[in-house]
Scaffold this active site. Structure first.
Site, short mmCIF file in Angstrom:
data_model
loop_
_atom_site.label_atom_id
_atom_site.label_comp_id
_atom_site.label_asym_id
_atom_site.label_seq_id
_atom_site.Cartn_x
_atom_site.Cartn_y
_atom_site.Cartn_z
CB THR A 109 44.52 46.03 37.41
OG1 THR A 109 45.30 47.08 37.98
CG2 THR A 109 44.21 46.35 35.98
CB THR A 185 50.13 42.86 39.92
OG1 THR A 185 50.12 44.24 39.54
CG2 THR A 185 49.21 42.07 39.03
CG ASP A 186 51.06 47.62 42.43
OD1 ASP A 186 51.27 47.14 41.30
OD2 ASP A 186 50.62 48.77 42.61
CE LYS A 264 53.71 44.94 39.21
NZ LYS A 264 52.53 45.76 39.34
N1 ASP Z 1 47.92 49.16 41.69
C1 ASP Z 1 47.28 47.92 41.35
C2 ASP Z 1 47.26 47.04 42.56
O1 ASP Z 1 48.24 46.45 42.91
C3 ASP Z 1 47.97 47.29 40.21
C4 ASP Z 1 47.40 45.98 39.77
O2 ASP Z 1 46.37 45.51 40.18
O3 ASP Z 1 48.04 45.36 38.93
O4 ASP Z 1 46.24 46.96 43.19
#
Ligand code: ASP
Length: 463
Positions: A109, A185-186, A264
Site C-alpha cells: 500500500t 504490511t501484511d 502485525k
Molecule cells: N495487502 C497489502 C500488502 O501487504 C497491505 C499493505 O500494504 O498494508 O501488500
C-alpha cells in the site's frame, strides 16, 4: 460532450440506470437526496468488478462512501470536477551535507494509490513522485529510490528476500548511510525476520516501512511513516533490521521495532505493529528519536556486513488446534518437507494422537521445532509430563521465538545444514534478539498500548 460510456464508467445494472435516469455521471458534483439523508460529493468511477447497486461518492471530507441506488430519490448535477490523481514529479534535491539513503520499493500500500478508473490499488513509485508527495524527505537526506518489485506482500518469498539481501549488501558497500525498504504490511514481519538472518552485523540501519492506508486517503499513514523511517535510517543509531510504523492509533509518534520481535497484530488499525515479548527499541517523530533501550547494535563507520542468503523452501508452520489429525504430519513427510515449526498450545503442546506421527517424522530426518500460539512467553516443555514426552519424540523447544520467526529461521538454517545438531545450534543461538533470556512483564502494554495509564506514562516521558 462527454461520451455516455465515459459518464457511466465502471457502472452497470441498477447503478448505471440511476445515473442515466437523473442525467448525472462520473465526476459530476452532485446533490443526492435519499431516504437515508442528503449527500453532496463527486461521483467516482467504479471498479469493473464492483457490484451494480451502489453509487460511490467522494465527500468534501475526502472520504468515499457508497450509496445504495434503491434509497436514492433524486440526484442533481451542480457541476463537474474531474480529479487528477497523478502525483507531480519533482526532482529530488541533493545536499552534500546530508546523509545518503537508498529506498528500495517492493510494493504494498505504501507504494500504491487508488486507480479510480479500475478501482484497483496500483503501484505508484518513483523518486520524483515520492518527493512530490512528501517534500519533507529532502530536509532529512539525499534519497535514491529503486523499485525492486511491485507486489503485495503476500507475494513476497525467497526470490525477493534474496534479492533484497543482496541489494542491501551492495548499498552497504557503496557507502549509503541507511536503507529504507517500502513493503506491504501484511508480511512485513516475515521479511524483517529473514533479513535479520540474511544480513548480519550491518553497520547501518535497515528500516522497513509500510502503510495501512494508501496515500490518497485522508487518514493515510504513508507520509508520516515514510518521514519517520527515513529519519531512522538517516539519523538513527540502530544498525539493525527494524520496522517503523505508527505507535498509537493517532499520529503522535511512530515506533521502531526489532525485526525479529515484531508482528502485525491488527488487520486495519494504523497502529498495527507491535513488539512481542519485549519493549520497542525507540519512539520516533519527525523531530526526534527517543531510545527506549540501549541493547541495540549501534551504527558504525565500517562497511562490513555478513550476507548469507541460504533458504530451504520445504519448511512449514503447523498451527495446532484441538483434534488436529496426525495424517497431516505424515503427508508433510511424504511430500519431502524438511522442517516443521509447530505453534503449539499453552507452553508448547499438541494432542496425544499426534505423537506417533511426530516420532515418524523426526526419525525420517524432519527437523521439528516447537513455539507457542500465545506469542508472549516461552515454550516450557519440562512443566508437564506431556511436554517431556513430546521432546522425547525429537521435537526441539524454540524458547520465545515467534512462530513466523522460527519458520523463516528454520528455512535459513536448513539452507545451510541438514545435521540435526548444527541446525539446532543455528536455531537456538540468537542472532538478533529472536530469543531472549526474559520477557519484561509489562512490555505488551508500555509504549504500545491504548489504555489511559499507558498514555499517561508516554506523556510523562515525552515531556
Ligand atoms: N495487502 C497489502 C500488502 O501487504 C497491505 C499493505 O500494504 O498494508 O501488500
Amino acid at each position: 460532450m462527454i461520451a455516455s460510456n465515459e459518464r457511466t464508467k465502471g457502472y452497470r445494472g441498477e447503478a448505471k440506470d440511476a445515473l442515466v435516469k437523473f442525467d448525472v455521471g462520473v465526476w459530476s458534483d452532485v446533490q443526492i437526496e435519499s431516504t437515508t439523508g442528503e449527500f453532496r460529493g463527486i461521483i467516482l468511477p467504479r471498479s469493473e468488478t464492483a457490484d451494480d447497486k451502489h453509487i460511490v461518492l467522494k465527500l468534501a471530507s475526502g472520504y468515499n462512501i457508497g450509496i445504495a441506488t434503491d434509497v436514492i430519490t433524486n440526484m442533481k448535477e451542480l457541476g463537474r470536477r474531474e480529479a487528477h490523481y497523478k502525483i507531480p514529479e519533482k526532482e529530488f534535491p541533493t545536499d552534500d551535507g546530508k546523509p545518503n539513503i537508498v529506498l528500495f520499493g517492493t510494493g504494498g500500500t505504501i507504494a500504491s494509490r487508488l486507480d479510480y478508473r479500475t478501482g484497483a490499488v496500483i503501484p505508484a513509485f518513483s523518486p520524483g513522485e515520492l518527493y512530490g508527495s512528501v517534500p519533507e524527505l529532502a530536509d532529512i537526506c539525499n534519497l535514491k529510490t529503486e523499485k525492486l518489485f511491485g507486489v503485495f506482500s503476500e507475494n513476497m518469498g525467497p526470490t525477493q528476500y534474496i534479492k533484497l539481501a543482496e541489494e542491501i549488501g551492495r548499498a552497504i558497500e557503496e557507502g549509503y548511510d541507511g536503507v529504507v525498504i517500502g513493503h506491504g504490511t501484511d508480511t512485513m514481519h516475515h521479511t524483517a525476520a529473514i533479513l535479520s538472518f540474511m544480513v548480519q552485523d550491518s553497520p547501518i540501519p535497515i528500516v522497513m516501512v509500510g502503510s495501512q492506508r494508501s496515500s490518497d486517503r485522508p487518514s493515510s499513514d504513508a507520509a508520516l511513516n515514510l518521514i519517520n523511517a527515513v529519519k531512522a535510517a538517516a539519523e538513527g543509531d540502530i544498525a539493525e533490521v527494524i520496522v517503523c510504523m505508527f505507535g498509537p492509533t493517532s499520529d503522535q509518534y511512530g515506533l521502531l521495532h526489532r525485526g525479529t520481535r515484531v508482528r502485525k497484530m491488527h488487520s486495519s488499525y494504523r497502529s498495527t505493529f507491535r513488539t512481542i515479548g519485549d519493549v520497542p527499541l525507540a519512539m520516533i517523530d519527525p523531530k526526534k528519536i527517543t531510545y527506549l533501550r540501549q541493547d541495540y547494535k549501534q551504527r558504525r563507520n565500517d562497511r562490513n556486513a555478513t550476507i548469507n542468503t541460504s533458504f530451504e523452501e520445504k519448511v512449514t508452520i503447523l498451527y495446532y488446534y484441538p483434534n488436529m489429525m496426525p495424517d497431516i504430519i505424515d503427508a508433510l513427510v511424504e511430500k519431502g518437507y524438511r522442517g516443521i515449526v509447530i505453534a503449539g498450545t499453552g507452553l508448547g503442546h499438541v494432542n496425544k494422537p499426534m505423537y506417533p506421527a511426530l516420532e515418524r517424522a523426526a526419525k525420517a530426518g524432519v527437523h521439528i521445532y516447537m513455539t507457542v500460539q500465545t506469542l508472549w512467553g516461552y515454550v516450557q516443555m519440562y512443566v508437564y509430563e506431556t511436554g517431556r514426552e513430546i521432546m522425547g519424540l525429537g521435537v526441539v523447544p524454540a524458547a520465545n521465538m515467534l512462530p513466523e520467526v522460527a519458520y523463516v529461521k528454520l528455512c535459513w538454517a536448513l539452507g545451510q545444514s541438514n545435521d540435526p545438531e548444527e541446525v539446532k545450534r543455528l536455531m537456538l543461538t540468537p542472532i538478533n534478539g529472536e530469543t531472549t533470556e526474559r520477557e519484561p512483564y509489562n512490555g505488551y502494554l508500555i509504549y504500545q498500548g491504548e489504555i489511559p495509564e499507558v498514555q499517561d506514562f508516554i506523556r510523562q516521558i515525552k515531556r
